[in-house]
Design a protein around this motif. Structure first.
Motif, PDB file in Angstrom:
ATOM      1  N   THR A 127     -49.749  37.706  35.829  1.00 17.58           N
ATOM      2  CA  THR A 127     -49.545  36.278  35.572  1.00 17.58           C
ATOM      3  C   THR A 127     -48.058  36.045  35.310  1.00 17.58           C
ATOM      4  O   THR A 127     -47.506  36.569  34.335  1.00 17.58           O
ATOM      5  N   THR A 129     -45.030  33.115  34.948  1.00 12.70           N
ATOM      6  CA  THR A 129     -44.847  31.687  34.682  1.00 12.70           C
ATOM      7  C   THR A 129     -43.367  31.336  34.557  1.00 12.70           C
ATOM      8  O   THR A 129     -42.617  32.003  33.829  1.00 12.70           O
ATOM      9  N   GLU A 141     -44.490  24.132  32.736  1.00 11.63           N
ATOM     10  CA  GLU A 141     -44.787  25.473  33.212  1.00 11.63           C
ATOM     11  C   GLU A 141     -45.163  25.437  34.691  1.00 11.63           C
ATOM     12  O   GLU A 141     -45.952  24.597  35.126  1.00 11.63           O
ATOM     13  N   GLN A 143     -46.655  27.953  37.575  1.00 10.88           N
ATOM     14  CA  GLN A 143     -47.297  29.231  37.817  1.00 10.88           C
ATOM     15  C   GLN A 143     -46.791  29.846  39.127  1.00 10.88           C
ATOM     16  O   GLN A 143     -46.858  29.216  40.178  1.00 10.88           O
TER      17      GLN A 143
END
Length: 223
Positions: A127, A129, A141, A143
């Motif tokens: 993950t 960000t 944010e 992704q």
């Protein structure tokens, strides 16, 4: 003969006294060396044959003088090298006007233009960000999805992200806990010479010291 000996001793003593004082005058090393040799010849010429001067003193003093001259020459060479290095750096920076560069940055100035960015990951991240924080502390944010270790690229499109013009702090968070350095690409609009070296005005980033540039000709700007 006694009067000659007296005169020779007086000359020898006078030269012995003058020699060290001349040796500490560093205003002109070349002139100092010539004076030293003249004094040494005069002292040898007029020394008392029954009490000659110790030749090792001449050798030691001349050796010390040569070392001083070598240090002066080395200092001059170093100064010239620094001036040359500064001039080359300024010329290199000036040649970047209108060119794309990649800069290590922790903030960007968004004004509607899409910017290219990248970061080097030491570890894979499931993950990833991208965080953009405006002047009021509001965080946006983005992704970036899972990423493999290595160089990761991304784009910043203010219009697509719904971000108004302004200055934003930028950072990347990963699932591994790694916080890589963010690099942003921009076009150099002008270069200013300062006492600390050339400062580049980079579109989308602002004023950037020359040493903050991490890549030249990095990609192309998206309109």
């Amino acid at each position: 003969m006694a009067s000659v000996s007296s005169t020779s001793n007086t000359t020898s003593n006078s030269n012995d006294t003058a020699l060290p004082s001349a040796a500490v005058n560093l205003n002109d090393v070349s002139e100092l060396q010539n004076n030293f040799i003249s004094l040494m010849v005069a002292q040898v010429q007029y020394q008392d044959p029954t009490n000659p001067a110790d030749s090792s003193q001449f050798i030691n003093q001349y050796s010390a003088l040569s070392q001083v001259q070598s240090l002066e020459n080395l200092n001059t060479i170093q100064k010239n090298s620094l001036v040359l290095s500064d001039n080359l750096q300024n010329l290199t920076a000036a040649g970047l006007v209108g060119q794309q560069v990649m800069v290590s940055a922790d903030n960007v100035q968004l004004d509607g233009i899409t910017l290219n960015g990248q970061a080097k990951l030491e570890h894979a991240s499931s993950t990833t960000t991208l965080q953009l924080t405006n002047a009021n502390g509001v965080v946006k944010e983005v992704q970036l999805g899972p990423q493999e270790a290595g160089l990761m690229s991304f784009t910043l499109d203010p219009e697509a992200l719904g971000l108004p013009a302004g200055k934003y702090d930028v950072a990347i968070k990963t699932s591994s806990g790694e916080i890589p350095k963010v690099e942003i690409g921009g076009v150099v609009s002008n270069v200013r010479v300062s006492s600390e070296g050339p400062v580049l005005e980079v579109e989308g980033i602002g004023s950037v010291p020359f040493y903050n540039i991490v890549e030249f000709g990095a990609g192309t700007r998206s309109a």
